[in-house]
Enzyme design. Structure first.
Site, PDB file in Angstrom:
ATOM      1  CG  HIS A 158      -2.192  -0.753   0.535  1.00 11.86           C
ATOM      2  ND1 HIS A 158      -2.134  -2.103   0.830  1.00 11.86           N
ATOM      3  CD2 HIS A 158      -2.952  -1.506  -0.100  1.00 11.86           C
ATOM      4  CE1 HIS A 158      -3.538  -2.809   0.941  1.00 11.86           C
ATOM      5  NE2 HIS A 158      -4.025  -2.377  -0.602  1.00 11.86           N
ATOM      6  NE  ARG A 172      -6.224   1.037  -3.771  1.00 10.29           N
ATOM      7  CZ  ARG A 172      -5.749   1.298  -4.770  1.00 10.29           C
ATOM      8  NH1 ARG A 172      -5.266   1.923  -5.264  1.00 10.29           N
ATOM      9  NH2 ARG A 172      -5.494   0.090  -4.917  1.00 10.29           N
ATOM     10  NE  ARG A 225     -11.166  -0.235  -1.615  1.00 14.28           N
ATOM     11  CZ  ARG A 225     -10.111  -0.625  -1.943  1.00 14.28           C
ATOM     12  NH1 ARG A 225     -10.002  -2.224  -2.860  1.00 14.28           N
ATOM     13  NH2 ARG A 225      -9.253   0.019  -1.219  1.00 14.28           N
ATOM     14  CD  GLU A 276     -10.161  -6.928  -2.726  1.00 13.07           C
ATOM     15  OE1 GLU A 276      -8.965  -6.491  -2.924  1.00 13.07           O
ATOM     16  OE2 GLU A 276     -11.224  -6.611  -1.872  1.00 13.07           O
ATOM     17  CG  ASN A 302      -3.286  -4.772  -6.411  1.00 13.90           C
ATOM     18  OD1 ASN A 302      -2.646  -4.865  -7.512  1.00 13.90           O
ATOM     19  ND2 ASN A 302      -3.271  -3.709  -5.821  1.00 13.90           N
ATOM     20  CG  ASP A 303      -5.607  -7.684  -1.747  1.00 15.84           C
ATOM     21  OD1 ASP A 303      -4.953  -8.138  -0.893  1.00 15.84           O
ATOM     22  OD2 ASP A 303      -7.058  -6.997  -0.788  1.00 15.84           O
ATOM     23  NE  ARG A 353      -1.634  -6.032  -1.633  1.00 13.00           N
ATOM     24  CZ  ARG A 353      -2.668  -5.379  -1.817  1.00 13.00           C
ATOM     25  NH1 ARG A 353      -3.465  -5.528  -1.521  1.00 13.00           N
ATOM     26  NH2 ARG A 353      -2.526  -4.050  -1.896  1.00 13.00           N
ATOM     27  CB  CYS A 396      -9.819  -1.558 -10.176  1.00 13.66           C
ATOM     28  SG  CYS A 396     -10.313  -2.551  -8.177  1.00 13.66           S
TER      29      CYS A 396
HETATM   30  C1  PEP Z   1      -6.470  -4.329  -5.122  1.00 13.63           C
HETATM   31  O1  PEP Z   1      -6.936  -5.806  -3.904  1.00 13.63           O
HETATM   32  O2  PEP Z   1      -6.038  -5.296  -6.099  1.00 13.63           O
HETATM   33  C2  PEP Z   1      -7.442  -3.451  -5.323  1.00 13.63           C
HETATM   34  C3  PEP Z   1      -7.875  -2.525  -5.824  1.00 13.63           C
HETATM   35  O3  PEP Z   1      -7.541  -3.500  -3.577  1.00 13.63           O
HETATM   36  P1  PEP Z   1      -6.231  -2.276  -2.484  1.00 13.63           P
HETATM   37  O4  PEP Z   1      -4.873  -2.744  -3.442  1.00 13.63           O
HETATM   38  O5  PEP Z   1      -6.233  -1.516  -2.251  1.00 13.63           O
HETATM   39  O6  PEP Z   1      -5.672  -3.804  -1.910  1.00 13.63           O
HETATM   40 MG    MG Z   2      -7.367  -4.772  -2.260  1.00 16.23          MG
END
Ligand code: PEP
Ligand code: MG
Length: 755
Positions: free
Chosen positions: A369, A476, A512, A611, A634-635, A645, A682
């Site tokens: 993050h 976010r 979100r 996710e 990402n998740d 991650r 996303c």
């Molecule tokens: C993701 O997990 O891909 C996502 C867009 O949410 P975040 O990166 O905020 O966990």
């Molecule tokens: Mg996520």
């Protein structure tokens, strides 16, 4: 090869150095006595001191080499073995130095008869000021212990040189003026961009001035007291209510605790004090040793443990100095390049964006993050530069080159010139994207793709206009929660959401709901120690268990969206039931507003992030209930492949362009098409041109990404024929390959797709 008798250790030698300092005589005589004593103690025929002045390493004193060579023999940094030690700031122990490819023969020294060489840099903080060398006639294999002894001596010597005890005032000034050596390091681009500025350490280093102990028992008790107080502090932090643990995560503290009781480490510290060092110098000495071991170790787990030890040494120095760690965020220079081992998103947000030019992390991954926040802020980040902090001094000039994943510390004029050229090219590239701002995102075969931006800070609103994006595909909301010391009240939330909606106008904004937990730690929310926070109590799980938080947020969103279409999206939904429960809360809030006859949004669309892989197998049950779906790659990657991650060791282990991820996504696309529900990507996957290309081939028609990715992705898609890519992909889904990357690159090359 000659094996050496065990070294007597540095204690006697340190005592002798102290005596020499008290003796009468000129500084030259003292330095001569020093090298003689070192040679005798190390059972070496030669001991020489080279000091850096005017860019060159000049022989200042020698025992064993031809005295005529003093002040005559000079080596460039990087030239010969001595130059190599200085250039890399690391020791070199060679049994057969003369046959080493780096060996540079200086006839005036008469050193041809000496076969082996042990040299260490003379260093003050991160700055190399010279080199200390011993040589032997026989081919000698120097022991690790001997290397350590010479390093201890070099640390003490560096302080004596700098304080004018061994060279004249004029020479001190010349050595101090000698520019620190430049260095270059390669890492990974976590947020692209270029920057030049001055180094700032996220955790300031403690300066020490006194290295030789006057009273060894006293130094021992100082060390013991500092260790005890450090242990107490770590224990207190671990015992404190969870809310009070700010910044440090619990497992880091647990590791500290383990090391704070580690007898091996403590024995080394005691040994260093026994040898005649002050407590501070002992900590630095052992830390230096840890760092050298770190350089040699390739096992990532061990490296990380050693890095923890390195941190602990800093902590111990703070205790010895009686100081407490203080945030440097307040005194940031205008062009700061921040160096940190690792950092959370909230810590980054403590810094003034306008002054922060770039971030250099020893660790860090691109889907962590902190990297996401940095990209939102447009701050270039290079990660994975191990050992950077030890080699940089606050105020050093630093070039961060996000095009080549490199940093240059104390760069020479040629590097600065090359950097300026890169900057120029980058500006030209950005200008090109800006010029393409109004070109429609339509593929060569006429498919209109929706390009949206990811946002979360008010600064992102400007990006919406700059890029001419179709809207905000992922807002976010937690980022606003992370930047504040306390929970934003309903009014404050409503104001923020209203600003975003009004700014976006008719362009959709997908809000979100709060996605905290994992590495997004709210300082004011009680934390519960978890072994695997990424898979723990986070996102919708917190919202469902603490409904008040979500209720306030939903209410704020509904009221902010008066007269507009409100898009609400829930994060980390793992099963249909969670979505139903979250949606019910929203419906209740809508009904409440209606009953109160409050202004309402024109329409409310409700969707979910996809996710957590389990949800994909409930799509036929889920899709009739939702208005849209957005994939968080990402998740999803972390859960699909069971890879953290945020763990730098795992970054390149699996590829989002693996057959499994790609065929997983194909299933999701097919389901959404069947149920005619809009699907967006996303996650970061949509922001890289090659990955974005693959997604379009799979049938994605909506991509949401950091603003700076819109230009390259648009350029890619305008050069792409989606249909032919879809056909190409047909043959790839069930390949046993690790990744489809090379095949997709080849497709792009052969079909003129700009990736
Ligand atoms: C993701 O997990 O891909 C996502 C867009 O949410 P975040 O990166 O905020 O966990
Ligand atoms: Mg996520």
């Amino acid at each position: 090869m000659i094996a050496r008798a065990p070294s007597p250790g540095p204690r006697g030698l340190l005592r002798r150095l102290r005596e020499i300092m008290a003796e009468a005589g000129s500084v030259d005589e003292r330095l001569a006595r020093v090298v003689r004593s070192i040679a005798a103690n190390m059972v070496a025929e030669v001991c020489s001191v080279y000091l850096l002045r005017n860019d060159e390493l000049e022989l200042y004193a020698t025992e064993g080499l031809n005295p005529e060579a003093i002040h005559k023999t000079r080596l460039k940094v990087g030239e010969g073995l001595v130059g190599d030690i200085a250039a890399h700031a690391r020791p070199l122990a060679l049994a057969d130095a003369q046959n080493h490819p780096q060996f540079a023969y200086k006839p005036e020294t008469g050193e041809e008869i000496y076969h082996s060489l042990l040299g260490v840099p003379l260093q003050r903080d991160a700055r190399v000021i010279g080199v200390l060398v011993v040589q032997n006639k026989t081919r000698t294999q120097y022991s690790e212990e001997e290397v350590e002894v010479l390093e201890t001596i070099s640390m003490v010597l560096a302080e004596m040189v700098a304080s004018g005890q061994l060279i004249g005032a004029e020479d001190v000034a010349a050595v101090a003026r000698a520019p620190s050596l430049p260095f270059r390091a390669d890492g990974r681009v976590l947020s692209e961009g270029l920057a030049i500025g001055q180094a700032v350490l996220h955790e300031p280093r403690i300066q020490i001035t006194k290295t030789i102990a006057d009273d060894i028992p006293l130094e021992k008790s100082r060390l013991d007291a500092a260790v005890a107080s450090m242990r107490d502090q770590v224990n207190q932090m671990l015992d404190a209510p969870d809310d009070d643990i700010v910044g440090e995560s619990r497992d880091v503290l647990e590791t500290y605790k383990m090391f704070a009781h580690d007898t091996g480490w403590l024995a080394k510290l005691h040994g260093a004090v026994e040898s005649g060092l002050t407590a501070e110098a002992a900590v630095l000495r052992v830390q230096g040793d840890t760092r050298h071991r770190m350089q040699a170790i390739t096992d990532p787990y061990l490296r990380e443990r050693l890095a923890d030890l390195d941190d602990l040494a800093n902590r111990l120095l703070l205790h010895l100095s009686g100081k407490t760690a203080r945030s440097v965020a307040e005194n940031l220079p205008d062009n700061a390049i921040l160096f940190a081992k690792a950092m959370g998103p909230a810590e980054l947000l403590d810094y003034d964006r306008r002054r922060l030019q770039a971030l250099v992390l020893e660790e860090g991954t691109s889907s962590s993050h902190v990297a996401i926040v940095a990209r939102a802020l447009g701050i270039p980040v290079i990660g994975g530069i191990g050992g950077a902090i030890a080699r940089v001094e606050p105020g050093d000039q630093v070039v961060v080159d996000g095009d080549h994943a490199q940093i240059f510390v104390r760069p020479g004029p040629d590097v600065v010139r090359a950097f300026e050229q890169s900057l120029h090219l980058r500006q030209a590239r950005l200008a090109k994207y800006a010029a393409q701002r109004d070109e429609p995102p339509i593929t060569r075969d006429g498919k209109r793709i929706a390009l949206l931006v990811n946002a979360g800070l008010l600064i992102d609103l400007a990006h919406l206009d700059e890029t001419n994006a179709d809207g905000i595909g992922l807002y976010r909301t937690e980022l606003q929660f992370l930047v504040r010391p306390t929970m934003p009240k309903a009014d404050a939330q409503q104001q923020i959401y209203r600003r975003v909606i009004e700014h976006a106008g008719e362009r959709p904004v997908v809000f979100r709901t709060l996605d905290v937990g994992g590495d997004k730690v709210l300082p004011y929310l009680a934390k519960h120690p978890e072994e695997n926070p990424a898979m723990g109590w986070r996102a919708i799980r917190i919202s469902l268990d603490r409904p008040a938080l979500l209720k306030v947020q939903l209410r704020a969103m509904l009221q902010a969206a008066e007269g507009h279409v409100l898009h609400v999206m829930f994060p980390m939904i793992a099963e249909v039931d969670e979505f139903r429960r979250a949606r019910k809360m929203l419906d209740r809030e809508v009904a409440r507003l209606k009953a109160l006859k409050r202004p309402m949004p024109r329409d409310v669309k409700v969707g979910t992030m996809l996710e957590v892989p389990a949800l994909a197998w409930q799509l036929p049950a889920l899709l009739p209930l939702v208005d849209f779906v957005s994939v968080g790659s990402n998740d999803l990657m972390q859960f699909l492949f069971a890879t953290d991650r945020g763990n730098p060791r795992m970054v390149d282990r699996y590829d989002p362009l693996s057959p499994s991820m790609v065929s997983f996504l194909r299933w999701v696309v097919q389901q959404c098409k069947t149920y005619e529900k809009p699907l967006t990507m996303c996650g970061e996957m949509g922001s890289r041109p090659l990955e974005a290309m693959a997604l379009l081939g799979l049938g994605f028609e909506r991509l949401s990404m950091p603003a700076n990715a819109i230009g390259p992705v648009k350029e890619m898609l305008r050069s792409l024929d989606v249909l032919s890519l879809a056909e190409f992909l047909e043959g790839l889904y069930y390949l046993p390959d690790h990744s489809l990357r090379a095949r997709l690159e080849e497709f792009a090359r052969e079909n003129g797709v700009i990736v």
